[in-house]
Scaffold this motif. Structure first.
Motif, PDB file in Angstrom:
ATOM      1  N   VAL A 146       0.837  -1.197   0.000  1.00  0.00           N
ATOM      2  CA  VAL A 146       0.000   0.000   0.000  1.00  0.00           C
ATOM      3  C   VAL A 146       0.875   1.251   0.000  1.00  0.00           C
ATOM      4  O   VAL A 146       0.628   2.196  -0.744  1.00  0.00           O
ATOM      5  CB  VAL A 146      -0.983  -0.002   1.193  1.00  0.00           C
ATOM      6  N   ALA A 147       1.908   1.276   0.810  1.00  0.00           N
ATOM      7  CA  ALA A 147       2.787   2.438   0.881  1.00  0.00           C
ATOM      8  C   ALA A 147       3.491   2.676  -0.456  1.00  0.00           C
ATOM      9  O   ALA A 147       3.638   3.808  -0.899  1.00  0.00           O
ATOM     10  CB  ALA A 147       3.814   2.249   1.991  1.00  0.00           C
ATOM     11  N   TRP A 148       3.902   1.608  -1.104  1.00  0.00           N
ATOM     12  CA  TRP A 148       4.612   1.736  -2.377  1.00  0.00           C
ATOM     13  C   TRP A 148       3.704   2.277  -3.469  1.00  0.00           C
ATOM     14  O   TRP A 148       4.103   3.110  -4.262  1.00  0.00           O
ATOM     15  CB  TRP A 148       5.156   0.366  -2.786  1.00  0.00           C
ATOM     16  N   ARG A 149       2.475   1.840  -3.516  1.00  0.00           N
ATOM     17  CA  ARG A 149       1.564   2.242  -4.588  1.00  0.00           C
ATOM     18  C   ARG A 149       1.007   3.641  -4.410  1.00  0.00           C
ATOM     19  O   ARG A 149       0.586   4.256  -5.371  1.00  0.00           O
ATOM     20  CB  ARG A 149       0.414   1.240  -4.699  1.00  0.00           C
ATOM     21  N   GLY A 150       0.951   4.139  -3.232  1.00  0.00           N
ATOM     22  CA  GLY A 150       0.401   5.460  -3.013  1.00  0.00           C
ATOM     23  C   GLY A 150      -1.115   5.464  -3.089  1.00  0.00           C
ATOM     24  O   GLY A 150      -1.760   4.436  -2.967  1.00  0.00           O
ATOM     25  N   CYS A 151      -1.675   6.618  -3.313  1.00  0.00           N
ATOM     26  CA  CYS A 151      -3.119   6.799  -3.314  1.00  0.00           C
ATOM     27  C   CYS A 151      -3.693   6.526  -4.711  1.00  0.00           C
ATOM     28  O   CYS A 151      -3.448   7.294  -5.645  1.00  0.00           O
ATOM     29  CB  CYS A 151      -3.466   8.203  -2.867  1.00  0.00           C
ATOM     30  N   THR A 152      -4.426   5.458  -4.829  1.00  0.00           N
ATOM     31  CA  THR A 152      -5.008   5.082  -6.124  1.00  0.00           C
ATOM     32  C   THR A 152      -5.957   6.161  -6.629  1.00  0.00           C
ATOM     33  O   THR A 152      -5.966   6.482  -7.816  1.00  0.00           O
ATOM     34  CB  THR A 152      -5.743   3.729  -5.997  1.00  0.00           C
ATOM     35  N   CYS A 153      -6.740   6.725  -5.731  1.00  0.00           N
ATOM     36  CA  CYS A 153      -7.674   7.774  -6.131  1.00  0.00           C
ATOM     37  C   CYS A 153      -6.932   8.949  -6.763  1.00  0.00           C
ATOM     38  O   CYS A 153      -7.310   9.435  -7.833  1.00  0.00           O
ATOM     39  CB  CYS A 153      -8.485   8.241  -4.917  1.00  0.00           C
ATOM     40  N   PHE A 154      -5.857   9.391  -6.121  1.00  0.00           N
ATOM     41  CA  PHE A 154      -5.079  10.509  -6.647  1.00  0.00           C
ATOM     42  C   PHE A 154      -4.490  10.177  -8.021  1.00  0.00           C
ATOM     43  O   PHE A 154      -4.547  10.989  -8.951  1.00  0.00           O
ATOM     44  CB  PHE A 154      -3.966  10.883  -5.658  1.00  0.00           C
ATOM     45  N   GLU A 155      -3.936   8.984  -8.156  1.00  0.00           N
ATOM     46  CA  GLU A 155      -3.333   8.587  -9.428  1.00  0.00           C
ATOM     47  C   GLU A 155      -4.377   8.505 -10.541  1.00  0.00           C
ATOM     48  O   GLU A 155      -4.126   8.935 -11.668  1.00  0.00           O
ATOM     49  CB  GLU A 155      -2.600   7.251  -9.279  1.00  0.00           C
ATOM     50  N   LEU A 156      -5.540   7.949 -10.241  1.00  0.00           N
ATOM     51  CA  LEU A 156      -6.608   7.870 -11.237  1.00  0.00           C
ATOM     52  C   LEU A 156      -7.091   9.257 -11.635  1.00  0.00           C
ATOM     53  O   LEU A 156      -7.357   9.526 -12.814  1.00  0.00           O
ATOM     54  CB  LEU A 156      -7.776   7.021 -10.728  1.00  0.00           C
ATOM     55  N   ARG A 157      -7.213  10.148 -10.665  1.00  0.00           N
ATOM     56  CA  ARG A 157      -7.657  11.511 -10.973  1.00  0.00           C
ATOM     57  C   ARG A 157      -6.640  12.227 -11.869  1.00  0.00           C
ATOM     58  O   ARG A 157      -7.013  12.957 -12.784  1.00  0.00           O
ATOM     59  CB  ARG A 157      -7.927  12.285  -9.688  1.00  0.00           C
ATOM     60  N   LYS A 158      -5.347  12.017 -11.609  1.00  0.00           N
ATOM     61  CA  LYS A 158      -4.317  12.605 -12.483  1.00  0.00           C
ATOM     62  C   LYS A 158      -4.477  12.085 -13.908  1.00  0.00           C
ATOM     63  O   LYS A 158      -4.407  12.854 -14.867  1.00  0.00           O
ATOM     64  CB  LYS A 158      -2.908  12.269 -11.973  1.00  0.00           C
ATOM     65  N   LEU A 159      -4.670  10.780 -14.045  1.00  0.00           N
ATOM     66  CA  LEU A 159      -4.843  10.185 -15.369  1.00  0.00           C
ATOM     67  C   LEU A 159      -6.087  10.727 -16.059  1.00  0.00           C
ATOM     68  O   LEU A 159      -6.024  11.113 -17.228  1.00  0.00           O
ATOM     69  CB  LEU A 159      -4.914   8.657 -15.274  1.00  0.00           C
ATOM     70  N   THR A 160      -7.202  10.785 -15.358  1.00  0.00           N
ATOM     71  CA  THR A 160      -8.432  11.256 -16.001  1.00  0.00           C
ATOM     72  C   THR A 160      -8.326  12.730 -16.378  1.00  0.00           C
ATOM     73  O   THR A 160      -8.856  13.137 -17.418  1.00  0.00           O
ATOM     74  CB  THR A 160      -9.687  10.999 -15.144  1.00  0.00           C
ATOM     75  N   ARG A 161      -7.641  13.522 -15.568  1.00  0.00           N
ATOM     76  CA  ARG A 161      -7.446  14.934 -15.951  1.00  0.00           C
ATOM     77  C   ARG A 161      -6.614  15.038 -17.220  1.00  0.00           C
ATOM     78  O   ARG A 161      -6.898  15.850 -18.110  1.00  0.00           O
ATOM     79  CB  ARG A 161      -6.805  15.719 -14.803  1.00  0.00           C
ATOM     80  N   MET A 162      -5.587  14.207 -17.333  1.00  0.00           N
ATOM     81  CA  MET A 162      -4.736  14.229 -18.519  1.00  0.00           C
ATOM     82  C   MET A 162      -5.521  13.795 -19.766  1.00  0.00           C
ATOM     83  O   MET A 162      -5.443  14.438 -20.819  1.00  0.00           O
ATOM     84  CB  MET A 162      -3.520  13.323 -18.318  1.00  0.00           C
ATOM     85  N   VAL A 163      -6.280  12.731 -19.639  1.00  0.00           N
ATOM     86  CA  VAL A 163      -7.084  12.241 -20.767  1.00  0.00           C
ATOM     87  C   VAL A 163      -8.136  13.290 -21.146  1.00  0.00           C
ATOM     88  O   VAL A 163      -8.357  13.553 -22.334  1.00  0.00           O
ATOM     89  CB  VAL A 163      -7.726  10.870 -20.445  1.00  0.00           C
ATOM     90  N   THR A 164      -8.759  13.895 -20.146  1.00  0.00           N
ATOM     91  CA  THR A 164      -9.752  14.937 -20.419  1.00  0.00           C
ATOM     92  C   THR A 164      -9.121  16.109 -21.169  1.00  0.00           C
ATOM     93  O   THR A 164      -9.705  16.624 -22.124  1.00  0.00           O
ATOM     94  CB  THR A 164     -10.392  15.427 -19.101  1.00  0.00           C
ATOM     95  N   ARG A 165      -7.920  16.520 -20.752  1.00  0.00           N
ATOM     96  CA  ARG A 165      -7.241  17.621 -21.462  1.00  0.00           C
ATOM     97  C   ARG A 165      -6.982  17.259 -22.916  1.00  0.00           C
ATOM     98  O   ARG A 165      -7.140  18.094 -23.811  1.00  0.00           O
ATOM     99  CB  ARG A 165      -5.937  17.997 -20.756  1.00  0.00           C
ATOM    100  N   LEU A 166      -6.591  16.008 -23.178  1.00  0.00           N
ATOM    101  CA  LEU A 166      -6.351  15.563 -24.550  1.00  0.00           C
ATOM    102  C   LEU A 166      -7.621  15.686 -25.385  1.00  0.00           C
ATOM    103  O   LEU A 166      -7.613  16.262 -26.480  1.00  0.00           O
ATOM    104  CB  LEU A 166      -5.841  14.116 -24.562  1.00  0.00           C
ATOM    105  N   TYR A 167      -8.718  15.153 -24.858  1.00  0.00           N
ATOM    106  CA  TYR A 167      -9.985  15.214 -25.593  1.00  0.00           C
ATOM    107  C   TYR A 167     -10.477  16.659 -25.724  1.00  0.00           C
ATOM    108  O   TYR A 167     -10.973  17.053 -26.777  1.00  0.00           O
ATOM    109  CB  TYR A 167     -11.045  14.342 -24.919  1.00  0.00           C
ATOM    110  N   ASP A 168     -10.340  17.450 -24.662  1.00  0.00           N
ATOM    111  CA  ASP A 168     -10.755  18.856 -24.720  1.00  0.00           C
ATOM    112  C   ASP A 168      -9.972  19.626 -25.787  1.00  0.00           C
ATOM    113  O   ASP A 168     -10.537  20.487 -26.470  1.00  0.00           O
ATOM    114  CB  ASP A 168     -10.591  19.532 -23.356  1.00  0.00           C
TER     115      ASP A 168
END
Length: 154
Positions: free
Chosen positions: A10-32
């Motif tokens: 768990v410590a190594w992987r970090g916060c899954t929610c934060f990582e997913l949100r970063k990815l979705t923001r990046m994908v959203t910027r691409l589509y936008d």
């Protein structure tokens, strides 16, 4: 603190929610970036696509999109102001039905090529197999996480 909280995994992987949100923001910027040529944002394109074939009650549309009704209302506002969708009364006086207008259909058709370019750019960057695997993992994850949510949030 539970044993799960302190595990090295768990410590190594970090916060899954934060990582997913970063990815979705990046994908959203691409589509936008691509949809901007058609004067739309990703959220607007998605809303128009969902009501393209069928007028939907606001509550059902919010559930399909996985958003709160208040979020949907905020996202519908610019579409209503532009005349791309309308709100019609439903069978119940409290119910509102979201319907795409002719102008909304025209806007959606104009944006389709831009959406295809965004999709192609994503697939080129990640690879078609990776995109298909991502979709499969997203579907499986949503299926497994749904029982963990309060019934009112699904």
């Amino acid at each position: 603190m539970s044993k799960l909280d302190t595990s090295p995994l768990v410590a190594w992987r970090g916060c899954t929610c934060f990582e997913l949100r970063k990815l979705t923001r990046m994908v959203t910027r691409l589509y936008d970036q691509h949809l901007a040529v058609a004067g739309l944002k990703t959220t607007q394109y998605s809303l128009l696509m969902h009501v393209k074939h069928e007028a939907l009650p606001v509550t059902r549309l919010a559930a399909l999109l996985g958003v709160e009704r208040t979020t949907l209302s905020r996202n519908l506002k610019p579409l209503l102001e532009a005349g791309w969708v309308t709100l019609q009364p439903g069978a119940d006086p409290r119910q509102r039905i979201v319907t795409i207008s002719a102008a909304g259909g025209d806007k959606l058709r104009a944006a389709r090529a831009a959406w295809r370019k965004a999709q192609a750019a994503l697939e080129q960057a990640l690879g078609t197999a990776a995109v298909q695997a991502l979709h499969g993992q997203i579907d499986l994850s949503m299926e497994r996480l749904a029982p963990l949510l309060d019934a009112g949030l699904r």
